[in-house]
Design an enzyme around this catalytic site. Sequence first.
Site, PDB file in Angstrom:
ATOM      1  CG  PHE A  90     -11.072  -1.851  -5.781  1.00 39.14           C
ATOM      2  CD1 PHE A  90     -11.501  -2.512  -6.925  1.00 39.14           C
ATOM      3  CD2 PHE A  90      -9.813  -1.283  -5.787  1.00 39.14           C
ATOM      4  CE1 PHE A  90     -10.687  -2.607  -8.046  1.00 39.14           C
ATOM      5  CE2 PHE A  90      -8.985  -1.365  -6.898  1.00 39.14           C
ATOM      6  CZ  PHE A  90      -9.423  -2.034  -8.024  1.00 39.14           C
ATOM      7  CB  CYS A  91     -16.129   0.435  -1.771  1.00 36.75           C
ATOM      8  SG  CYS A  91     -17.498  -0.416  -2.483  1.00 36.75           S
ATOM      9  CG  ASN A  92      -9.885   3.024  -0.845  1.00 38.47           C
ATOM     10  OD1 ASN A  92      -9.787   4.253  -0.824  1.00 38.47           O
ATOM     11  ND2 ASN A  92      -9.118   2.245  -0.126  1.00 38.47           N
TER      12      ASN A  92
END
Length: 467
Positions: free
Chosen positions: A395-397
């Site tokens: 999730f782009c984290n």
Amino acid sequence: MANPDPEFVTFLKSYPNYPTTHSLDELRANEYARLDLGGHIYLDYTGGGLYADSQLRRHNKLLSERVFGNPHSSNPTSQAATQLVDHAREYVLKFFNADPDEYLAIFTSNASGALKLVGESYPFPNGRYLLTFDNHNSVNGIREFAHARGAEVTYLPIMLPDMRVDEAQLSRELSQPSKSGHNLFAYPAQSNFSSVQHPLAWIEEAHQHGWDVLLDAAAFVPTNQLDLGQVKPDFVPVSFYKMFGYPTGVGALLARKEALEKLQRPWFAGGTITVASVQGDKYYLADGASAFEDGTIDYLNIPAIEIGLKHLKSVGYPVIHERVCSLTGWLLDSLASLRHRNASPLVRIYGPMTMQERGGAVTVNFYDRDGRALDHRFIEQKANELNISLRTGCFCNPGAGEVALGISRVELDVCFTQPGHEERLTVDDFRHCIDGKSSGAVRVSVGMVTNFNDIQGFLAFARRLLA
Ligand SMILES: Cc1ncc(COP(=O)(O)O)c(C=O)c1O
């Protein structure tokens, strides 16, 4: 009408306030009927919110009845556009209870655009950039500007199992700002990985030590009120499609005027100047938000922001919040209780197990009866077959992902220094490199019009993986 499902009865015993959110069922039937008509189980509200039919109708009416021109003129159609954009801008501030003498609303194309505005303009030389491991890549990416301009970059770790920050360590860092430069502290009001809601009280603590605060509110504001009369972050990026689904392509940077004055824009563009000269090699930046809005803003969609915010306001955060808490609480309880026949757990949940200071996303990995992780891509594929929309990956984290999945600095260094991977590393290369470990997870996120059936549908899907 009473739901005779015995599980619903059990759910109500644990979450007796759920019926107070009944208005959302009517709203879903009237405004989001396409969800049920299409047989969708939509569980990616942290990825993107959903719009009500009436938002489209109102926007369409506006566009079809009136004529709007590029706001960079003063002709009648231009003035009409300017008036609506100004109105929307005022409404954005009002929605967040931001004093217009104190804050500006700058329209951007999304939260990432807002973050880039801060990153590229912040006076980093000799300063510090402090940020939590738990951050979206668009906040992580600011470190490249910080490195390039000689700031010291410090990451604050988060700790398992709850994936929260060690507050003693945070206080230590905050008490050591650079004395010879500016200091920027960035964190998300709500994690898009674990849904942890990090304390808003950090803003004031950071201010007391002279830090500017960038509060990433993108995942927080779809289901929680951010009151800028109460807390005073310097920079707040948001994406409006996450709040109410439509339109995409518009976000905002809410910024304290005082903090904005520190920013040094690296260039000028159409719309951002009062005067620019070719022969004189000189330009003068415009005042206010215009100085940060490059080129022509999305003047046809910006009026739909006001429509969307009014929709959200009319539904009301208290009722949305109650529903999200009830359904997420039930989802957490139910997932945690799922066991294979040999009693080994079906899922591992990353992040807090209670609704205390937490939002409506639940991130997990699934395991077989022998404790082997099931690939998140396999889970997504199986969910797709049942028309369940969820999100998988990290999730782009990546910071939260690395902590949750137990991927160490040493392992990462090995992957990043492999011969042939100095410049290029695909997701598959990476997966191969951290051999045997999960490289991602499955995120289920609830929102404004999620209902009990959506959650039961997902739990039924999960139960099919039991052996
Ligand atoms: C916490 C958080 N910050 C920033 C972003 C970036 O938003 P956008 O992709 O709309 O720029 C996201 C998107 O998922 C997010 O969840």
